[in-house]
Design a protein around this motif. Structure first.
Motif, PDB file in Angstrom:
ATOM      1  N   HIS A  42       0.828  -1.209   0.000  1.00  0.00           N
ATOM      2  CA  HIS A  42       0.000   0.000   0.000  1.00  0.00           C
ATOM      3  C   HIS A  42       0.862   1.259   0.000  1.00  0.00           C
ATOM      4  CE1 HIS A  42       0.273   0.773   4.428  1.00  0.00           C
ATOM      5  NE2 HIS A  42       0.469  -0.524   4.458  1.00  0.00           N
ATOM      6  N   VAL A  43       2.089   1.138   0.521  1.00  0.00           N
ATOM      7  CA  VAL A  43       2.980   2.303   0.519  1.00  0.00           C
ATOM      8  C   VAL A  43       3.502   2.580  -0.893  1.00  0.00           C
ATOM      9  CG1 VAL A  43       5.150   3.250   1.376  1.00  0.00           C
ATOM     10  CG2 VAL A  43       3.640   2.014   2.929  1.00  0.00           C
ATOM     11  N   ALA A 100       2.076   1.597  -3.642  1.00  0.00           N
ATOM     12  CA  ALA A 100       0.917   1.998  -4.453  1.00  0.00           C
ATOM     13  C   ALA A 100       0.617   3.476  -4.216  1.00  0.00           C
ATOM     14  CB  ALA A 100      -0.306   1.150  -4.116  1.00  0.00           C
ATOM     15  N   ALA A 101       0.671   3.882  -2.944  1.00  0.00           N
ATOM     16  CA  ALA A 101       0.416   5.292  -2.639  1.00  0.00           C
ATOM     17  C   ALA A 101       1.470   6.173  -3.311  1.00  0.00           C
ATOM     18  CB  ALA A 101       0.413   5.523  -1.132  1.00  0.00           C
ATOM     19  N   ALA A 102       2.727   5.734  -3.278  1.00  0.00           N
ATOM     20  CA  ALA A 102       3.792   6.523  -3.906  1.00  0.00           C
ATOM     21  C   ALA A 102       3.520   6.682  -5.401  1.00  0.00           C
ATOM     22  CB  ALA A 102       5.145   5.862  -3.671  1.00  0.00           C
ATOM     23  N   ASN A 103       3.136   5.594  -6.049  1.00  0.00           N
ATOM     24  CA  ASN A 103       2.802   5.696  -7.472  1.00  0.00           C
ATOM     25  C   ASN A 103       1.647   6.664  -7.689  1.00  0.00           C
ATOM     26  OD1 ASN A 103       4.750   3.902  -8.256  1.00  0.00           O
ATOM     27  ND2 ASN A 103       3.384   2.123  -8.194  1.00  0.00           N
ATOM     28  N   ALA A 104       0.644   6.525  -6.826  1.00  0.00           N
ATOM     29  CA  ALA A 104      -0.543   7.366  -6.994  1.00  0.00           C
ATOM     30  C   ALA A 104      -0.244   8.850  -6.765  1.00  0.00           C
ATOM     31  CB  ALA A 104      -1.655   6.906  -6.049  1.00  0.00           C
ATOM     32  N   MET A 105       0.805   9.139  -5.975  1.00  0.00           N
ATOM     33  CA  MET A 105       1.172  10.543  -5.748  1.00  0.00           C
ATOM     34  C   MET A 105       1.894  11.118  -6.960  1.00  0.00           C
ATOM     35  SD  MET A 105       0.569  11.131  -2.360  1.00  0.00           S
ATOM     36  CE  MET A 105      -0.880  10.162  -2.636  1.00  0.00           C
ATOM     37  N   GLY A 106       2.378  10.247  -7.842  1.00  0.00           N
ATOM     38  CA  GLY A 106       3.068  10.737  -9.027  1.00  0.00           C
ATOM     39  C   GLY A 106       4.588  10.659  -8.957  1.00  0.00           C
ATOM     40  N   PHE A 107       5.121   9.730  -8.143  1.00  0.00           N
ATOM     41  CA  PHE A 107       6.570   9.481  -8.154  1.00  0.00           C
ATOM     42  C   PHE A 107       6.956   8.818  -9.464  1.00  0.00           C
ATOM     43  CE2 PHE A 107       6.204   9.982  -3.599  1.00  0.00           C
ATOM     44  CZ  PHE A 107       7.463  10.394  -3.196  1.00  0.00           C
ATOM     45  N   ARG A 108       8.084   9.235 -10.033  1.00  0.00           N
ATOM     46  CA  ARG A 108       8.642   8.479 -11.146  1.00  0.00           C
ATOM     47  C   ARG A 108       9.508   7.376 -10.557  1.00  0.00           C
ATOM     48  NH1 ARG A 108       7.296  11.251 -15.685  1.00  0.00           N
ATOM     49  NH2 ARG A 108       6.839  13.440 -15.306  1.00  0.00           N
ATOM     50  N   VAL A 158      11.746   6.337  -1.476  1.00  0.00           N
ATOM     51  CA  VAL A 158      10.737   5.555  -0.746  1.00  0.00           C
ATOM     52  C   VAL A 158      11.214   4.124  -0.511  1.00  0.00           C
ATOM     53  CG1 VAL A 158       8.360   4.725  -0.707  1.00  0.00           C
ATOM     54  CG2 VAL A 158       8.865   6.985  -1.650  1.00  0.00           C
TER      55      VAL A 158
END
Ligand code: ATP
Ligand code: MG
Lengths: 212, 360
Positions: free
Chosen positions: A109-110, A112-120, A128
């Motif tokens: 979930h961490v 996934a959250a990072a991806n959802a925030m827009g991290f490349r 992360v």
């Protein structure tokens, strides 16, 4: 003990060599095991190749590897490379698994959250995934460092420096004080390095003890 | 505004998670996706910010095809909140909230100032900013998750079961908070839940999904209750739906006077008497007792729920849960106004129905 103080210059000289021969492979091995561990955490195929390979490498006796290395890479038998290369391989063999396990243990979930925030991807890895993998990685690094410090002595059997020299010389000249000095040096170095990494780990990961 | 146009998602193993979804989420509203487990809610949501790409069909956010935008850029403009909050354990609360502004290139000071502001907006003490997520309760973590999603002020917010891991009391608080926030912020929110009560409470419009990724009905909450499109929706909305309909009715119920007594007062109690404190707030009931007594905490019979004068559901529940069958109505300060009776609620419902206020 008295041998150490009476021969301080000599003792310091072998300490320096010993330190160099053990720390350099740990550093190189650690840096190389990060991308390899990342690969293993991402791909089942990479895992199926890297993990058994690491196990096999680790079972080769260190003396054999040190003797074979110059033959394989074509350097003089007395070159320090002959210890650095095999110990680097040992470090990688130990660390690949730690790094891979540590990265796989980062909660889904961490990430996934990072991806959802827009991290490349690269930034996500550096800021992360990797920081979260640090506690387990550093635990692996401590094992690798201590085992390297003890293994460097084997280099003396092919004539290289380090505390191993004190062992061989002490044995040949029937001088137990010299052997004992090498032993003390190895233990002190290992304990210091281990403690240093422990402290470093705590400083780098204050969050790991939060909420307990 | 978010538009799904004939969107289908078939996973590699052949699972059809979303089947020809056509749906428009109006700008500035909360739209809830609700349905049983595995019906494709999360998949639908994740196609909006391209964490999943559709097999066919088009998704437009404010008229722009999401497939034409590179995912990280798209995602920085869409807030996302998930169940376990997904906070970064290694970053302080403040830095968690500042994540998207920092990714978008704000300088650190400005991003942190904005983060501190957001903590306040979601009702957290700014002192929490220095803590790590592990040092917060589940409810507080969810608030941080919401603050983080709002940090860069995205027009669209996607929320995937954000409140389902916290206890019912905290959940209700978070729901109220979300409604309060939305009244100020006016975001376009898609909210996923499998809890129909939550859906009816939060959603201006509710999309009920059926297993297999079909959209069974897309309507306003009151309409779902009064006119379910099919048996699936009727059963999903539940057996209490007649009762739930009362949530959406705000008709007047006659308020009757009630005998009250204060703690410590000497009274003769012949009928149900409501005991109140110094500020007239209800403490409990006394039923008939012999002779004069001094009212003490020990004699009290616990009361039921309190009616705040808003919905018929609250009025009926107050009456049904009260030991005296009299529902206690209170004002904004919690002081007793009077009591309501169940049969008056039923009469009010009949009147509202006759006046055409109950959706068909
Ligand atoms: N990566 C995947 N590969 C294959 N099938 C998947 C994948 N992700 C989801 N599914 C399937 O797609 C369907 C819809 O999944 P989805 O996660 O959207 O459901 P949901 O409505 O969010 O359910 P829940 O309420 O349990 O979260 C399920 O049958 C699920 O098993
Ligand atoms: Mg889901």
């Amino acid at each position: 003990m008295t041998w150490i103080f009476e021969n301080w210059d000599r003792f310091w000289e072998v300490t320096e060599v010993h330190l160099r021969l053990s720390v350099v492979p740990v550093l190189i091995g650690f840096l190389l095991s990060i991308p390899l561990g990342w690969l293993a955490s991402r791909s089942a195929t990479a895992r199926a190749i890297l993990f058994p390979l690491a196990n096999i490498l680790f079972t080769i006796p260190s003396i054999a590897l040190i003797v074979i290395t110059p033959v394989l890479i074509g350097v003089k038998i007395l070159d320090e490379i002959n210890v650095i290369v095999p110990l680097t391989i040992y470090t990688i063999a130990l660390m690949v698994r730690s790094v891979a396990d540590a990265l796989s243990a980062v909660p889904g979930h961490v990430t996934a959250a990072a991806n959802a925030m827009g991290f490349r991807p690269l930034r996500r890895f550096l800021t992360v995934d990797f920081p979260l993998a640090l506690p387990v990685t550093i635990a692996g690094l401590r094992v690798a460092t201590v085992s390297n410090i003890s293994m460097v002595s084997v280099g003396a059997l092919v004539g290289l420096g380090g505390y191993g020299q004190l062992f061989t010389e002490g044995y040949q000249t029937d001088n137990p004080a010299k052997v004992f000095a090498g032993l003390i040096g190895t233990v002190v170095l290992a304990v210091l390095a281990d403690g240093l990494l422990l402290v470093l780990g705590r400083v780098l990961t204050p969050w790991a003890r939060a909420g307990r | 505004m978010i538009e799904f146009r004939a969107v289908t998602k078939r996973f590699e193993d052949g699972t059809i998670a979303v089947d020809e979804l056509d749906l428009t989420v109006e700008a500035g509203t909360i739209t809830v996706f609700v349905g049983p487990s595995g019906c494709g809610k999360t998949t639908s949501l994740r196609m909006v910010n391209r964490m999943i790409d559709p097999t066919s069909g088009t998704i437009l956010v404010d008229g722009k095809d999401v497939l034409s935008v590179d995912p990280p850029t798209l995602r920085r403009g869409i807030g996302y909140v998930i169940q376990q909050a997904g906070l970064f354990p290694h970053r302080t609360v403040l830095d968690n909230v500042a994540t998207v502004p920092l990714l978008s290139g704000w300088d650190r000071r400005k991003a942190r100032a904005r983060a501190a502001e957001l903590l306040e907006i979601v009702g957290l003490d700014p002192a929490f900013g220095k803590r790590y997520p592990a040092q917060l309760s589940g409810g507080q973590q969810q608030r941080v998750g919401v603050a983080r999603a709002l940090a860069a002020d995205p027009p669209v917010l996607l929320m995937d079961e954000p409140f389902s891991a916290v206890d019912p009391v905290v959940r209700e608080g978070l729901q109220d908070e979300l409604l309060r926030l939305q009244a100020e912020l006016d975001k376009t929110i898609v909210f996923v839940t499998h809890d129909i009560d939550e859906a009816l409470k939060l959603g201006e419009r509710v999309a009920v999904f059926q297993t297999g990724g079909h959209l069974a009905q897309y309507a306003k909450p009151a309409e779902l209750l009064s006119a379910p499109a099919n048996d699936f929706v009727a059963s999903f909305v539940g057996r209490d739906r007649g009762y739930r309909t009362l949530t959406f009715l705000h008709a007047d119920v006659p308020v009757h006077p009630v005998t009250t007594a204060k703690l410590g007062q000497r009274v003769t109690v012949t009928d149900w008497t409501l005991v109140v404190d110094d500020q007239d707030r209800p403490r409990g009931w006394l039923s008939g007792v012999d002779g004069e007594i001094e009212v003490s905490e020990r004699d009290l019979i616990a009361g039921g729920s309190l009616y705040d004068g808003s919905t018929l559901r609250g009025a009926l529940d107050a009456a049904l849960s009260s030991p005296s069958a009299l529902g206690v109505m209170v004002d904004d300060n919690g002081a007793v106004v009077g009591v309501v009776k169940a049969d008056d609620v039923i009469k009010a419902l009949a009147k509202a129905r006759a006046a055409g206020e109950v959706p068909k």
